[in-house]
Design a protein around this motif. Structure first.
Motif, mmCIF file in Angstrom:
data_model
loop_
_atom_site.group_PDB
_atom_site.id
_atom_site.type_symbol
_atom_site.label_atom_id
_atom_site.label_comp_id
_atom_site.label_asym_id
_atom_site.label_seq_id
_atom_site.Cartn_x
_atom_site.Cartn_y
_atom_site.Cartn_z
ATOM 1 N N ALA A 243 0.830 -1.206 0.000
ATOM 2 C CA ALA A 243 0.000 0.000 0.000
ATOM 3 C C ALA A 243 0.863 1.254 0.000
ATOM 4 N N VAL A 244 0.469 2.234 -0.796
ATOM 5 C CA VAL A 244 1.116 3.538 -0.829
ATOM 6 C C VAL A 244 0.033 4.606 -0.689
ATOM 7 N N GLY A 245 0.452 5.812 -0.297
ATOM 8 C CA GLY A 245 -0.498 6.917 -0.161
ATOM 9 C C GLY A 245 -0.899 7.118 1.281
ATOM 10 N N GLY A 246 -0.897 8.385 1.739
ATOM 11 C CA GLY A 246 -1.226 8.686 3.120
ATOM 12 C C GLY A 246 -2.707 8.888 3.348
ATOM 13 N N THR A 247 -3.345 9.700 2.511
ATOM 14 C CA THR A 247 -4.760 10.009 2.724
ATOM 15 C C THR A 247 -5.638 8.825 2.380
ATOM 16 N N ILE A 248 -5.478 8.301 1.161
ATOM 17 C CA ILE A 248 -6.234 7.120 0.732
ATOM 18 C C ILE A 248 -5.227 6.083 0.242
ATOM 19 N N PRO A 249 -4.870 5.101 1.083
ATOM 20 C CA PRO A 249 -3.915 4.085 0.637
ATOM 21 C C PRO A 249 -4.462 3.277 -0.528
ATOM 22 N N ASN A 250 -3.575 2.868 -1.421
ATOM 23 C CA ASN A 250 -3.984 2.034 -2.551
ATOM 24 C C ASN A 250 -2.828 1.153 -2.975
ATOM 25 N N ILE A 251 -3.143 0.131 -3.774
ATOM 26 C CA ILE A 251 -2.149 -0.828 -4.254
ATOM 27 C C ILE A 251 -2.136 -0.796 -5.775
ATOM 28 N N SER A 252 -0.950 -0.748 -6.355
ATOM 29 C CA SER A 252 -0.845 -0.778 -7.811
ATOM 30 C C SER A 252 -1.038 -2.200 -8.318
ATOM 31 N N LEU A 253 -1.538 -2.324 -9.549
ATOM 32 C CA LEU A 253 -1.765 -3.647 -10.125
ATOM 33 C C LEU A 253 -0.454 -4.397 -10.325
ATOM 34 N N SER A 254 0.614 -3.676 -10.659
ATOM 35 C CA SER A 254 1.898 -4.362 -10.876
ATOM 36 C C SER A 254 2.398 -5.006 -9.589
ATOM 37 N N ASP A 255 2.205 -4.336 -8.455
ATOM 38 C CA ASP A 255 2.599 -4.925 -7.175
ATOM 39 C C ASP A 255 1.732 -6.139 -6.858
ATOM 40 N N LEU A 256 0.445 -6.005 -7.090
ATOM 41 C CA LEU A 256 -0.482 -7.095 -6.793
ATOM 42 C C LEU A 256 -0.165 -8.323 -7.639
ATOM 43 N N LYS A 257 0.155 -8.102 -8.905
ATOM 44 C CA LYS A 257 0.477 -9.221 -9.797
ATOM 45 C C LYS A 257 1.708 -9.992 -9.339
ATOM 46 N N SER A 258 2.598 -9.314 -8.617
ATOM 47 C CA SER A 258 3.852 -9.961 -8.195
ATOM 48 C C SER A 258 3.698 -10.797 -6.929
ATOM 49 N N LEU A 259 2.543 -10.743 -6.270
ATOM 50 C CA LEU A 259 2.340 -11.466 -5.007
ATOM 51 C C LEU A 259 2.510 -12.972 -5.215
ATOM 52 N N PRO A 260 3.416 -13.630 -4.479
ATOM 53 C CA PRO A 260 3.604 -15.083 -4.642
ATOM 54 C C PRO A 260 2.396 -15.865 -4.117
ATOM 55 N N VAL A 261 1.960 -16.853 -4.897
ATOM 56 C CA VAL A 261 0.838 -17.710 -4.496
ATOM 57 C C VAL A 261 1.323 -19.155 -4.435
ATOM 58 N N TRP A 262 0.995 -19.820 -3.359
ATOM 59 C CA TRP A 262 1.369 -21.226 -3.171
ATOM 60 C C TRP A 262 0.559 -22.101 -4.127
ATOM 61 N N LEU A 263 1.265 -22.875 -4.947
ATOM 62 C CA LEU A 263 0.612 -23.810 -5.872
ATOM 63 C C LEU A 263 0.384 -25.135 -5.151
ATOM 64 N N ALA A 264 -0.594 -25.126 -4.283
ATOM 65 C CA ALA A 264 -0.883 -26.311 -3.475
ATOM 66 C C ALA A 264 -1.534 -27.396 -4.332
#
Length: 275
Positions: A243-264
């Motif tokens: 999350a970035v931003g002080g008044t209204i935090p938000n997440i960029s799509l590029s950061d979200l796309k990089s989130l590691p997901v366990w391939l269970a």
């Protein structure tokens, strides 16, 4: 250009007249390319008035400790970050981005992981302006606080009318059964799963959330497992660090796309699905 030496992140409700978090940037007159020290104030150790979030006696008392952490980063509350890493993060100067170890831990925790962007199509809802014309179409619009903690998002009370042609163009943002929702603006990290009531108007998320729609090639991943994975404490910390931003935090799509997901495996996913 080099003058930035350190960034010190403060929690909310410390400055008089505002509840916003803030950062102090330490600058040097000499432009020297060295690592930048990122440091975060610890609310429990370095603020008075513990448990009194809105109390006027909430004061910063950890100056000496912070100065020590700036000179000798401990890797937990402070860290010297190479400039190449800051450039790779598009110059985001939020201390949590560099102090959180959650995302790297996720990538190392399991034998097989994949970036979230490889597994899902991320649909970012666009604003649909109201239309009071008789030809308008009614929709339901869900905000993060209406996403249930248990079970499925089936319906909401808020109904409004929008332009039918515009909705047809943006039909991708209409929720389908087993779409996963994640709030990425304002409230960060609320996760839910949809099963729209077919007897009601089309159900859409507000612009505060994105839709995570599994790609055909990711059929081995159950969306119910993905919901439980995204709700887990370690993953929530990783999401919060984006999350970035002080008044209204938000997440960029590029950061979200990089989130590691366990391939269970299917067997490993089953307890999550049952829960």
């Amino acid at each position: 250009n080099g003058p930035l030496k350190a960034v010190i992140g403060f929690p909310p409700n410390v400055l008089a007249g505002t509840s916003m978090p803030f950062s102090i940037l330490r600058l040097s007159r000499a432009a020297i390319s060295r690592p930048v020290v990122f440091c975060k104030v610890d609310e429990k150790r370095q603020l008075t008035g513990q448990g009194k979030i809105r109390s006027r006696d909430r004061r910063f008392v950890g100056a000496d400790e912070i100065l020590e952490l700036l000179q000798r980063p401990d890797g937990e509350l402070s860290r010297a970050v190479p400039r190449d890493e800051i450039i790779a993060q598009d110059f985001v100067l939020t201390p949590e981005r560099y102090l959180s170890k959650s995302a790297p831990l996720l990538a190392d925790m399991w034998k097989e992981t994949a970036p979230l962007g490889d597994l899902v199509t991320i649909v970012k809802p666009q604003f649909l302006k109201p239309d009071e014309d008789p030809d308008g179409v009614k929709i339901q619009e869900a905000i993060p606080s209406e996403v249930p903690q248990f079970g499925y998002l089936e319906r909401v009370d808020r109904i409004r009318t929008v332009d039918a042609k515009l909705l047809d163009v943006r039909s991708q943002q209409i929720l389908r059964a087993h779409d996963v929702l994640l709030s990425t603006k304002g409230t960060i990290g609320t996760v839910g799963i949809a099963k729209p009531d077919s007897t009601r108007p089309a159900l859409l998320p507000s612009q505060a959330s994105v839709i995570l729609r599994l790609k055909p090639g990711a059929s081995a991943l159950d969306p119910r497992f993905l919901v439980m994975y995204l709700r887990s404490p370690l993953v929530q910390k990783a999401i919060a660090s984006f999350a970035v931003g002080g008044t209204i935090p938000n997440i960029s799509l590029s950061d979200l796309k990089s989130l590691p997901v366990w391939l269970a495996t299917g067997e490993e996913q089953q307890p999550f699905i049952e829960a």
